[in-house]
Design a protein around this motif. Structure first.
Motif, PDB file in Angstrom:
ATOM      1  N   TYR A  58      17.447  -8.310 -18.340  1.00  0.00           N
ATOM      2  CA  TYR A  58      16.849  -9.487 -19.332  1.00  0.00           C
ATOM      3  C   TYR A  58      16.653  -8.830 -20.908  1.00  0.00           C
ATOM      4  O   TYR A  58      16.139  -7.628 -20.597  1.00  0.00           O
ATOM      5  CB  TYR A  58      15.498 -10.009 -19.065  1.00  0.00           C
ATOM      6  N   VAL A  91      20.367 -12.954 -20.167  1.00  0.00           N
ATOM      7  CA  VAL A  91      20.182 -12.815 -18.818  1.00  0.00           C
ATOM      8  C   VAL A  91      21.498 -12.181 -18.188  1.00  0.00           C
ATOM      9  O   VAL A  91      22.491 -13.053 -18.287  1.00  0.00           O
ATOM     10  CB  VAL A  91      19.460 -13.760 -17.891  1.00  0.00           C
ATOM     11  N   LEU A  94      10.920 -16.084 -20.080  1.00  0.00           N
ATOM     12  CA  LEU A  94      11.701 -15.146 -19.289  1.00  0.00           C
ATOM     13  C   LEU A  94      10.979 -14.549 -18.030  1.00  0.00           C
ATOM     14  O   LEU A  94      11.501 -14.549 -17.028  1.00  0.00           O
ATOM     15  CB  LEU A  94      12.292 -14.100 -20.076  1.00  0.00           C
ATOM     16  N   ALA A 149      12.418 -14.338 -13.996  1.00  0.00           N
ATOM     17  CA  ALA A 149      12.495 -12.872 -13.563  1.00  0.00           C
ATOM     18  C   ALA A 149      11.545 -12.526 -12.310  1.00  0.00           C
ATOM     19  O   ALA A 149      10.887 -11.919 -12.183  1.00  0.00           O
ATOM     20  CB  ALA A 149      11.990 -11.761 -14.628  1.00  0.00           C
TER      21      ALA A 149
END
Length: 129
Positions: free
Chosen positions: A51, A77, A22, A26
């Motif tokens: 997230y 997300v 993640l 991001a």
């Protein structure tokens, strides 16, 4: 030798890998889209990013439970457009995208009020019949 109390469990290891994955998505590119240039004006889309992730694991080691273990994880997300940055002649300006929900709620409320206001008249007409 590794201390068993500090050793990473399969669930912790999975969550760490998920968190790393993640974190690579991001990026500023996810929130500020690819700039588009037309006729001397550059537009940069802007979004709100959210997230989240979680997971866990367990095993059947207690008396009466089946032997084995389980592991699960999930992630989500959410990207919501909020506006764009306009670059023109050396100046920047943020232009928000207005939500169309507020006018819809106002119109729905007005219609509900008009309908409720007419109920007593409808009931009176029904009694008279």
């Amino acid at each position: 030798m590794e201390n068993p109390a500090t050793a990473a469990t399969p669930a912790q290891s999975l969550l760490e890998r998920l968190g790393q994955q993640l974190s690579t998505t991001a990026t500023a590119q996810a929130v500020y889209g690819t700039p588009v240039e037309r006729d001397g004006i550059t537009v940069i889309p802007v979004a709100r990013a959210r997230y989240g992730f979680g997971g866990g694991g367990g095993g059947g080691t207690e008396a009466g439970e089946a032997a084995g273990s389980g592991l699960g994880a999930g992630a989500g997300v959410s990207l919501t457009p909020v506006g764009y940055i306009e670059l023109r002649e050396g100046r920047s300006r943020f232009r928000p995208i207005r939500s169309s929900v507020v006018p819809l709620v106002a119109v729905s409320g007005a219609i509900a009020w008009l309908l409720l206001r007419s109920v007593p008249r409808l009931l009176n007409n029904r009694k008279d019949s």
